[in-house]
Structure formats: C-alpha cells, structure tokens
Design a protein around this motif. Structure first.
Motif, PDB file in Angstrom:
ATOM      1  N   THR B 191       0.836  -1.209   0.000  1.00 47.99           N
ATOM      2  CA  THR B 191       0.000   0.000   0.000  1.00 47.99           C
ATOM      3  C   THR B 191       0.865   1.251   0.000  1.00 47.99           C
ATOM      4  OG1 THR B 191      -0.058   0.322   2.377  1.00 47.99           O
ATOM      5  CG2 THR B 191      -1.699  -1.175   1.467  1.00 47.99           C
ATOM      6  N   ASN B 192       0.230   2.351  -0.345  1.00 50.53           N
ATOM      7  CA  ASN B 192       0.948   3.622  -0.338  1.00 50.53           C
ATOM      8  C   ASN B 192       1.328   4.018   1.083  1.00 50.53           C
ATOM      9  OD1 ASN B 192      -1.724   4.091   0.401  1.00 50.53           O
ATOM     10  ND2 ASN B 192      -1.652   6.213  -0.326  1.00 50.53           N
ATOM     11  N   VAL B 193       0.534   3.589   2.071  1.00 54.81           N
ATOM     12  CA  VAL B 193       0.877   3.909   3.462  1.00 54.81           C
ATOM     13  C   VAL B 193       2.202   3.248   3.831  1.00 54.81           C
ATOM     14  CG1 VAL B 193       0.148   3.670   5.861  1.00 54.81           C
ATOM     15  CG2 VAL B 193      -1.533   4.205   4.107  1.00 54.81           C
ATOM     16  N   ARG B 195       4.632   2.483   1.768  1.00 52.77           N
ATOM     17  CA  ARG B 195       5.715   3.224   1.104  1.00 52.77           C
ATOM     18  C   ARG B 195       6.079   4.448   1.927  1.00 52.77           C
ATOM     19  NH1 ARG B 195       7.948  -0.187  -0.835  1.00 52.77           N
ATOM     20  NH2 ARG B 195       9.455   1.426  -1.190  1.00 52.77           N
ATOM     21  N   GLN B 196       5.059   5.127   2.439  1.00 54.73           N
ATOM     22  CA  GLN B 196       5.316   6.359   3.190  1.00 54.73           C
ATOM     23  C   GLN B 196       5.999   6.067   4.520  1.00 54.73           C
ATOM     24  OE1 GLN B 196       2.112   9.568   2.706  1.00 54.73           O
ATOM     25  NE2 GLN B 196       1.029   7.719   2.125  1.00 54.73           N
ATOM     26  N   TYR B 198       8.100   3.516   5.042  1.00 47.64           N
ATOM     27  CA  TYR B 198       9.499   3.276   4.668  1.00 47.64           C
ATOM     28  C   TYR B 198      10.217   4.604   4.441  1.00 47.64           C
ATOM     29  CZ  TYR B 198       9.519  -1.819   3.899  1.00 47.64           C
ATOM     30  OH  TYR B 198       9.501  -3.176   4.065  1.00 47.64           O
ATOM     31  N   ALA B 199       9.567   5.487   3.695  1.00 49.68           N
ATOM     32  CA  ALA B 199      10.196   6.759   3.342  1.00 49.68           C
ATOM     33  C   ALA B 199      10.476   7.581   4.590  1.00 49.68           C
ATOM     34  CB  ALA B 199       9.293   7.539   2.392  1.00 49.68           C
ATOM     35  N   ASP B 202      13.377   6.225   6.404  1.00 45.95           N
ATOM     36  CA  ASP B 202      14.613   6.347   5.654  1.00 45.95           C
ATOM     37  C   ASP B 202      15.162   7.765   5.715  1.00 45.95           C
ATOM     38  OD1 ASP B 202      16.605   5.433   4.120  1.00 45.95           O
ATOM     39  OD2 ASP B 202      15.390   4.911   2.380  1.00 45.95           O
ATOM     40  N   ALA B 207      10.838  12.946   3.568  1.00 42.10           N
ATOM     41  CA  ALA B 207       9.433  12.549   3.528  1.00 42.10           C
ATOM     42  C   ALA B 207       8.541  13.746   3.842  1.00 42.10           C
ATOM     43  CB  ALA B 207       9.188  11.427   4.539  1.00 42.10           C
ATOM     44  N   GLY B 211       5.604  15.838   1.403  1.00 39.80           N
ATOM     45  CA  GLY B 211       4.200  15.991   1.767  1.00 39.80           C
ATOM     46  C   GLY B 211       3.641  14.840   2.567  1.00 39.80           C
ATOM     47  N   VAL B 212       4.501  13.965   3.065  1.00 45.24           N
ATOM     48  CA  VAL B 212       4.029  12.858   3.891  1.00 45.24           C
ATOM     49  C   VAL B 212       3.572  13.414   5.238  1.00 45.24           C
ATOM     50  CG1 VAL B 212       4.749  10.756   5.088  1.00 45.24           C
ATOM     51  CG2 VAL B 212       5.568  11.207   2.778  1.00 45.24           C
ATOM     52  N   ASN B 213       2.413  12.982   5.684  1.00 48.77           N
ATOM     53  CA  ASN B 213       1.911  13.421   6.990  1.00 48.77           C
ATOM     54  C   ASN B 213       2.612  12.604   8.083  1.00 48.77           C
ATOM     55  OD1 ASN B 213       0.458  13.778   9.389  1.00 48.77           O
ATOM     56  ND2 ASN B 213      -1.393  14.303   8.245  1.00 48.77           N
ATOM     57  N   PHE B 216       0.629  11.192  11.107  1.00 50.24           N
ATOM     58  CA  PHE B 216      -0.209  10.056  10.737  1.00 50.24           C
ATOM     59  C   PHE B 216       0.624   8.778  10.608  1.00 50.24           C
ATOM     60  CE2 PHE B 216      -2.376   7.490   7.426  1.00 50.24           C
ATOM     61  CZ  PHE B 216      -3.567   7.266   8.099  1.00 50.24           C
ATOM     62  N   MET B 217       1.785   8.888   9.975  1.00 51.10           N
ATOM     63  CA  MET B 217       2.628   7.708   9.796  1.00 51.10           C
ATOM     64  C   MET B 217       3.110   7.167  11.146  1.00 51.10           C
ATOM     65  SD  MET B 217       2.409   7.125   6.778  1.00 51.10           S
ATOM     66  CE  MET B 217       1.282   8.142   5.870  1.00 51.10           C
TER      67      MET B 217
END
Lengths: 511, 339
Positions: B191-193, B195-196, B198-199, B202, B207, B211-213, B216-217
C-alpha cells in the motif's frame, strides 16, 4: 549593459504569455527583518534561468515562496503559467508542476531507484494499493525522457552523488514538474559529472521544462543559463542576458563590490624550499611526482577530479603510504605513517570535505579550533585549561577575522566562509610549515572566497609554504605563485601566472 | 530475479543458514523433524511472531518500541474486566476489545513521540515502566485463573495422529499469527501507506518535504504495533490459560533481537516480512535445537546471545569483509601493506 529589457516582464494580461513563472513585488519579512523587498522574478517556458546571489541574499526565501513553504507579504503578485495566485500552498505548487531539488536531494537512501522516482504517487492519507510493476514502468519512462540509463532496482545508497542527482530530476519529471528549481546541484560533482548534468538540464529545456539553477559556480552558471537574476540583501540587482556576462562582472554584481582578479604571483625562487618531493609514486593514484614548495610560496595544483591531486595530498599527510620516492620537509627526509606523524612534522591539511570531515558540526567553535592541539592547552592535573583554550581561540578568531556570535556556539551556526576559516584556525594552531588547502572554496560565497585567499597570502608572507589544490582554473591562476597541472597522476605542465594567461591554462586543463 | 537477490541479501543469507541448521539438527536429533516438534515450534512462537511483525513496522518507520510486551499484559488485565462487564464476551469481542486497547496504548507512545519530539526509545522505556508500574500497583501482582471459558478453551486448526499414536496439533494462535503476518505484509509491501512509512524511516526530512503526513505515519506505525501487542496478549492467554502480570515482561528484547537479525535496520527505512519471520524462526530453532541436543538450559541464553551477536555483526558484511575484520587478518594485512 544595464538591467536589460529581457528581464522586464511584459504587461500581458492575456495569460498566454510564454512565461512559466512571473513574480512581481515580492515582499517577505521575518520578525521585522526584510528578507525580500520588491523583488521581481520571471522564468520563460523552457528557459534555463539562473538565480544568483550570495548566502543570505534571499534566494532560498524566494524559492520557498514559490513552492508554498512561506506565504509572501501583501502586495505580492504570483503568476504561474498565466494563472494568478495570491499565495501558493505546497500542495498547489505540486499540482502546478513546481518542483525543487534541494541540495541534499531529499531522496530515500534505502529505497531503489524506481521507488525513489515514483515515490510521490504514494503520498497521501487515503490508503490505496500500489503496484511495484507499474511504478517501475513509470520510473523508467521518466528516465527515458532524460535519456539516461540507470538500474531501476539498484539501491539508491549504492549510487554516487551524480547519479542520485539524476534520480532526483527524474523524480521531479515523474511528478509532472514543468518548473524545476535546482539548489546548488553541482557542488559535489566532478567536472565530467557536471557536464553530464548540464547536458540533462539542456534536455529538459528542449522538452519545455523550465529550470532555475542556483549555483555558486559562476563559470557554469554563465555557461548553461540564458538569463540570470541577481539578488543582493533581499533586493533585485537586475536581470541579465548571459551572452556577454563574465565571471568577474557577475561576482561584482553579487557582492556589490568591485572584485578585481589580479594575478598575485611572485617570484619565490630565492626562498629556501620547505617541501621537496622526488619521484613519488603510488600505484593507481599518482606516479613520478616531483615538486618543490618554497617558504612563502603558494603553489597551485590544478587537475580535474581523478587526476590524483587529492591522493597526493593524502600521502603527504600520512593517510596512505607512497610506493616509492622521497619526501623532504625543511631538508629533512620524512615518511609520515599517520596523520599524527605528519602534524608533528609540520604539515597541515585542510580537506575538501569540510562539512563532514573537517569539522565537528555540533560542537563549539572553540572545541573545534583546539582539537588538534589538546596536549598543548593542558593545565592543572592534566585537564584542559579554559584559560589557555580561550586565549588560543581568541587569538585565531582575531587573526583570521572569523565572524562569530560566541566561541561557545556550535560550528553549524556559521556560514560556509566562516566555517572554512575555523578549519584553517584549527590547523594553524599546530604551527605548520606546510599548509595544504584542498578545494578551499567549495560551498563558500564569492565574497568570502577573496577573504580566504587573502588569509592564504598573509600566511605565506609569514613564511608558510602553501599547496593549493583545486579544480577551478580561475582560482589557482589568480592566487598562486606557480601552478602545476596534474593529469592522470602525473605533473604534466608548469604554468607561470605572471607570464602566461588564464586562457592558456584553461586550454591545457580542459583539453 | 536480480532485484530479488540484491534486495534481500540479509534474508537469503539467513535462510541459507537456517536451512543448514535444520539439516544438521535433523541428522543429530531424530525428534527434530517430527510433526510433533515442528507444530510445537509454531505454537510456542506464534505470540513472538505477532509482536515481531508489529515491531517491524515501528522499526521501518525509524522508531523503536520497548513497551509492547508490557502493553500486552496491561491489555490482558483490562480485557478481563471488560469481558466481565460485557457479560463474558466471545472471540469477536475479544479481538475488538484487545485490539482497541492495544491501539490505544500504541497511540499514547505515538502521541508522546510526535508532540514532544522525544526519541522513541526514551518514550517507550518510560511507558514500559509506567505501564508495568501501574499494572503491578492496581493488580497487586495478583494472578487471574478465573477466565471466560471461550478464552481458555483450546481450539485446534490442525490435528494429526502419528503412527506411534502421538498427537500433534496447531492451535488457534498459529492461524491468528498467519493472519497478522499477512495483514502486515499487505500494509508495508502493498500500500501507499507502507511506502510512506518506509520513506519516513529512511529520510524523515525528505518525507516531510514530499508531503508525507508525519504524525499520521507515526500513529499508524505505533498503532499497528499496539494492535499486534493486544492480539498477542489475547492469544497468549489462550495458550497459558492464566493472566499473570509479569509473564511477558522481558520478552521485548528477544523479539527486538530477532527482528533486527532478520535485516530490519535500527535507523529505519529497511526491513521485510520475510526477514522478520526468518529472524524469529532462527532464534526459535536455535533454542529448540539446543533443547533437543540436551544442552543445559542454563547455557541457552549465553549461546543464543552469542549466536545473535555473530549473525548481526556478519549479516551486513560480505565474506571478504568479515575476514578482514578478524584481528589476525588485519595484522596480516598491515604487514603486507608495509612492504
């Protein structure tokens, strides 16, 4: 040439103007400090434009306004592809196709090339499935547009910086960027990597993507861009065509001072030699190098990256051992086996990688200055004497005119030029006979560069022998007494700045 | 194929060692490769693996969690009261209640880490102590044996009688474990979640700029860890048929070591489900093998500790590098270089 007509935004209200970006009357103040004042900035579609100016001139503030990180103060007019906006949010900037490639690239080292390029399609709070296969295909498409071939499944941290840069550009393309800002993209690239990057940037421009280049390297700025905007102290100096721009003139525009490039070479052949190298070789790095540096002399070593110049320096300070040949310092034969040996023999080395190797960024300025001479500042019971440390540090801060808040502040709070002076101070406390400066102006402002060479000249006048290693022809020609050209590990030519011209040296180095 | 090999170096190496170990053990001990032993191995490690996949997500996001085993104990106690209030409850309520409680405890960690910008190891050491302290204070260390019957009744998902009459079976916790592993795999790999996460692990700044929240992550990672802790707590009661306040404390470090062994990076951004499973199985089979070979149980911890140390310190090196790190080899190299 005045601020030419090329820079003035046409008063087109139609919206189909051929302009990717048009900013008028940009104002931004932070807690009373005016970071930008009435700045105008415009970029044509498909144009390579350069944004020039010294650190603190407002370049980053301007980029952050365009990308929505900051919102501008009132009165600012923003027009992106003919559409007016009062201000921009980061999400809007993305949908408008504005993308920034920061100096640190903001990539993900443990992901693959493809995952990095396609990452932006994953961003968002709404959970959705993603398919590895299709993101690989899209990543490949972005790389094809750049006409480069990269292993999509390679882990990013296995790639050299130059290729990571390409990944970052492909990522911007994949996100449908139509206006890309590149912040200091070439600061850690070699000459051939830089050429490759510039070729890619030109490819982008033929595809109709506008690129705004922010760089300290004046030569490439002039080479690549068609127009340039110069900022100084938050104000617009002017917009210029690059066709008749010279490095010296651009430097003056950026600093506001008349920067004169004068050959400073002097004849030092009467002085006693400090460093004598005879037939020094190390397999795979350099071979049969013989040179002399005399007391008070600045000898430039010019060569493209990979020519063996830094490798030679590493042997002089004992990091690697030469296979054959001899090394004399003040007439005495030495063979340093470690950096400690070299320091005690009187050799100091200011490395090219100042940010990671030369300084301990989080520690205080004083701690960094005295780290090479801890045993000299011990007081009662073998503990570090704050008094001795303080006097040593303030002596060098005065001597080198380092601009600091307080010696206890972290080094990371200083500008590039001042950090470079702290590195110098750190090595000068060891009272070296020979000072090796390896690419001393990487990441340093144009204005501050002159200061560093003034210091070098002053140190030479005090009798220190200086070996100045660089890949900028301009720099060694104007600041050395003699220049040695290194190619493929050998010294192939000796250039005398006093009698031969800069273009002669350029022709040889870039041949 | 090359993508598979380069992307999963640690995992493939671990798999090879694990297979070699299994071959050796099946030669040395006739009991190793029996249905009875293998099913027991799975039954006994189901809870660990449920925790491990939860912890994997936290490690990938660049965090660490020390508090999950204690959180599972807290969930068990609170769940006992909830089931009492619900009039006994059933498996459905069991998963809902324990899952929610676990998520709640996980979100406490996420909240503290995100809003006060405290690094996760400090926060979870604090919540580890706080959770355990509160648990001991309110329960006075009391054991609970009087539990709803649905909770402690054995449910077998597989039964088999061997020719010699011995029974082997897999219990419910193995099925739950499989479901947890699968769900985690879907989230992080599909899922995209994922990926985010991991990002974010990393390169947090990268991230954020993309624009990664971040909040939330962080919440997803620790919330998922909490959910896994809650479910693990539920299943552990089904296995041991009692609720004991200090039954789980201390197991967090074993799980952490196993997950790191499986290639998850403590700095974040790296780790896979396959590696996580292999890491847990590696520790489990080492222990099982020592048991079968009749090694004194007092030597277990020492041996497993050294095995983990060797495995982790060599897992990122090529064989040549590993050789060079040996003190003797280094001395040899220095001698040859000097001439």
């Amino acid at each position: 040439m005045t601020a030419s007509a090329a820079g003035e935004a046409p008063e087109s209200e139609s919206g189909v103007s051929g302009w990717a970006l048009m900013l008028r009357n940009v104002n931004k103040a932070f807690e009373g400090v005016q970071a930008l004042e009435d700045v105008s900035f415009s970029v044509r579609i498909g144009e390579i434009h350069c944004l020039a100016g010294e650190n603190g001139c407002g370049k980053s503030t301007l980029i952050k306004i365009v990308t929505g990180v900051y919102s501008p103060d009132s009165g600012t007019e923003i027009e992106v592809f003919g559409e007016r906006h009062a201000s921009i949010t980061p999400a809007q900037a993305r949908t408008l196709g504005i993308s920034v490639i920061w100096q640190d690239l903001a990539l993900f080292p443990h992901m693959t090339v493809a995952e990095n390029i396609a990452f932006d399609e994953s961003v968002g709070l709404i959970p959705k499935f993603f398919s590895q296969g299709s993101s690989y295909r899209r990543a490949e498409k972005a790389l094809n547009r750049l006409r480069v071939d990269l292993d999509l499944s390679a882990s990013l941290n296995s790639l050299p910086i130059a290729k990571r840069q390409i990944v970052a550009i492909a990522r911007a393309l994949h996100a449908n960027a139509k206006l890309i800002f590149m912040d200091e993209p070439t600061s850690s690239l070699t000459q051939s990597e830089t050429d490759n990057l510039l070729r890619i940037v030109k490819t982008l421009s033929t595809e109709g993507v506008s690129v705004v280049f922010v760089s300290h390297r004046l030569a490439e700025v002039i080479e690549i861009s068609s127009r340039l905007t110069v900022l100084r102290n938050g104000r617009l100096v002017g917009v210029y065509d690059t066709s008749d721009m010279t490095q010296t003139r651009l430097g003056s525009l950026m600093t506001g001072q008349e920067l004169v490039s004068e050959v400073s070479a002097r004849d030092c052949s009467g002085n006693p030699p400090v460093l004598e190298i005879e037939g020094l070789s190390r397999s795979g790095e350099y071979s049969d190098v013989s040179l002399k540096v005399r007391s008070g002399e600045i000898v430039g070593v010019i060569g493209l990256i990979g020519a063996g110049r830094t490798e030679l320096a590493h042997s002089l300070i004992g990091m690697t051992a030469p296979d054959s040949g001899s090394l004399r310092l003040n007439g005495r034969r030495i063979s340093p086996r470690s950096v400690r040996d070299a320091i005690s023999a009187g050799i100091a080395y200011v490395s090219e990688d100042r940010l990671t190797l030369g300084l301990i960024q989080q520690q205080s300025i004083s701690a960094n200055v005295v780290i090479t001479v801890l045993s000299k500042i011990l007081g009662l019971m073998g503990l570090i004497s704050p008094k001795r440390q303080g006097s040593l540090v303030s002596k060098w801060i005065d001597e080198l005119a380092i601009q600091i808040g307080h010696p206890d502040h972290a080094v990371s709070t200083l500008s590039g030029g001042n950090q470079q002076r702290v590195v110098l101070a750190k090595w000068l406390t060891t009272s070296p006979r020979l000072l090796i400066l390896d690419s001393p102006t990487v990441g340093v402002d144009v204005g501050a560069r002159a200061g560093i060479f003034r210091i070098a000249r002053k140190l030479a006048d005090e009798g220190i022998a200086i070996l100045l290693i660089s890949d900028e022809v301009h720099e060694v020609h104007y600041n050395s007494d003699r220049v040695l050209h290194m190619r493929n590990g050998r010294i192939v030519w000796e250039h005398d700045p006093a009698s031969a011209s800069l273009s002669q040296l350029e022709a040889r180095v870039y041949a | 194929m090359r993508r598979l090999v380069t992307g999963y170096t640690v995992e493939l190496r671990l798999l090879a060692v694990l297979l070699a170990m299994c071959v050796c053990l099946s030669i040395l001990s006739e009991h190793f490769l029996t249905a009875g032993n293998l099913t027991a191995l799975l039954n006994n490690n189901a809870v660990n693996l449920i925790w491990a996949v939860g912890l994997l997500v936290v490690l990938i996001s660049g965090g660490i969690d020390i508090s999950f085993a204690v959180a599972a104990s807290v969930v068990q106690y609170v769940a006992v009261y909830c089931f009492g209030a619900l009039g006994g409850g059933n498996w459905f309520f069991g998963f809902v209640v324990c899952g929610m409680l676990g998520i709640g405890l996980g979100l406490i960690n996420a909240y503290l880490i995100h809003s006060f910008r405290i690094i996760s190891i400090v926060v979870t050491i604090a919540t580890f102590n706080a959770f355990f302290g509160l648990l001991m204070f309110f329960t006075s260390g009391r054991f609970i044996y009087n539990l709803p019957s649905w909770w402690v009744d054995r449910i077998f998902i597989f039964e088999h009688q061997a020719a010699d009459g011995t029974w082997s079976e897999l219990n419910l916790s193995v099925a739950v474990m499989a479901a947890c592993v699968f769900a985690t795999w879907v989230i992080i790999a599909g899922t995209n979640v994922g990926r985010q996460i991991y990002a974010f692990g990393d390169n947090p700044e990268g991230a954020r700029r993309a624009g990664v929240n971040i909040a939330f992550m962080q919440a997803v990672a620790f919330g998922w860890m909490g959910l896994m802790a809650g479910i693990a707590g539920l299943m552990q009661v089904n296995i041991v048929k009692e609720v004991v306040p200090n039954a789980l404390i201390g197991r967090e470090l074993d799980v952490l070591a196993a997950v790191v062994l499986g290639g998850a990076r403590l700095g974040g951004g790296k780790g896979s489900i396959l590696g996580c499973i292999l890491g847990v199985m590696f520790v489990a089979i080492t222990q099982n093998g020592l048991n079968l070979l009749g090694v004194s149980p007092f030597a277990f911890q020492m041996i497993i500790g050294s095995v983990i140390l060797i495995a982790i310190s060599t897992s990122n090196l090529s064989l040549g590098d590993a050789f060079e790190r040996l003190p003797l080899a280094a001395a040899f190299k220095r001698r040859t270089l000097r001439r």
